[in-house]
Structure formats: C-alpha cells, structure tokens
Design a protein around this motif. Sequence first.
Motif, mmCIF file in Angstrom:
data_model
loop_
_atom_site.group_PDB
_atom_site.id
_atom_site.type_symbol
_atom_site.label_atom_id
_atom_site.label_comp_id
_atom_site.label_asym_id
_atom_site.label_seq_id
_atom_site.Cartn_x
_atom_site.Cartn_y
_atom_site.Cartn_z
ATOM 1 N N TRP A 132 0.831 -1.209 0.000
ATOM 2 C CA TRP A 132 0.000 0.000 0.000
ATOM 3 C C TRP A 132 0.863 1.255 0.000
ATOM 4 O O TRP A 132 0.586 2.222 -0.707
ATOM 5 N N ALA A 136 0.953 4.054 -2.783
ATOM 6 C CA ALA A 136 0.637 5.439 -2.424
ATOM 7 C C ALA A 136 1.769 6.375 -2.841
ATOM 8 O O ALA A 136 1.519 7.485 -3.319
ATOM 9 N N ASP A 139 1.918 7.086 -6.734
ATOM 10 C CA ASP A 139 0.957 8.060 -7.244
ATOM 11 C C ASP A 139 1.408 9.493 -6.960
ATOM 12 O O ASP A 139 1.062 10.421 -7.681
ATOM 13 N N LYS A 140 2.183 9.711 -5.920
ATOM 14 C CA LYS A 140 2.574 11.063 -5.524
ATOM 15 C C LYS A 140 3.937 11.460 -6.074
ATOM 16 O O LYS A 140 4.496 12.450 -5.652
#
Length: 195
Positions: A132, A136, A139-140
């Motif tokens: 996860w 996460a 994506d950033k």
Amino acid sequence: MKKCWLHRVLWMALVLTTMGCGGGPDQRLVDVAMESTARQAEQNQQMAELQQQVAGGARQLVEADSRARQELAELQRELRSDQAEIGRQRDALESERQQIAKDRYWDSILGVSIYAGAGILACLLPLLLCGWLLHATRDKHGTDEALAELLVEELTTDRPMLLPRRQSVQLLEHQPPLRSASAPTDHSTDTIGPA
C-alpha cells in the motif's frame, strides 16, 4: 373303585346264600363278611373324600399355576417395555455421542483454521502495508518533484514566499589567541585569508 365294591357285595351275597340263614359257626363267617364289607364301604368313603380333596388341591394348584403364569406374562410385558425404553435411551445416547464427536471434529478443524488464518494474516499484514505504501508513493511522484522544486526555489531566492526572510547575520571575525610574552610573535601565521 365302584366295580371293586360291587364285586365284594356280590361275593358277600353269594356267600350268604350258600351258607343259609342259620346260626352257628357259619354265622361267624357271615359276621366277618359283613364286617369286612362295612370296613370296605368305610374305606371307599374315605377314598372318595380323599379323591375330592386331591381334586380340590389339584384345582387350587391349577388356579395358582394360572395366576403365576399371568403374573409371569405381566412381568415379561413389563420387562419388554423396560427393554424397549432402555433401547430408545441407548439410541438417543448414541446419537448424542455421535453429534458431540462431529462437533468436536469440526471445532478442532475450525480452531486450527483460525490459528492458521491468524498466522497467515499476521504474515501478510506487513506485506500488504508495504504494498500500500509503495502504491501510495508511486501516485505522488509528480507531486514530490513539484514540492522539491518549490523548496529549492524558496531556498535560493532572495524573497521567499513561504519561508521566513533571512536575516543577515554578522560573520564572526577571527581573533588571534592571546599569547604569552615568551612566545615569539609571527604575524604571518596569525591572519587567515588574503592579506
């Protein structure tokens, strides 16, 4: 029994008729025959009474046997009924035992499954958390680069918009250490930087 008595009476009648009706020694024979006949009649009477008693005893015995057989039959019916009840209870107990055995089997399987599942989940949770986090952060990436550029710009500009303004700080000047009077003074090594 009656035939025997009848034969004796006929025999006595025959003896009496052949002897005649006179007195004397033949009279004694007649008296003995009469006495014997009376005794025989009394014995026959006793035998008849005895036979009646035996018949009554036999009747009582048959009745007692009949009652005993009825009681035995009743006891056998009760015994069969008790055996049937015991059989039903045994069947119910056996079915309950089988149900308990089945429950224990499934309880043991479920217990082992729960422990195994908990162990697998405990092992997978860190992996899921790492996955996860990787997802996460992926994506950033674009946001991180933009943030890095903004910070670099803020740090390098004379007029930052987000950070507080830099205040001019006086640089420390280098002061030579205090020397004792016995040490030679060499001014060339005291200054740092271009002279």
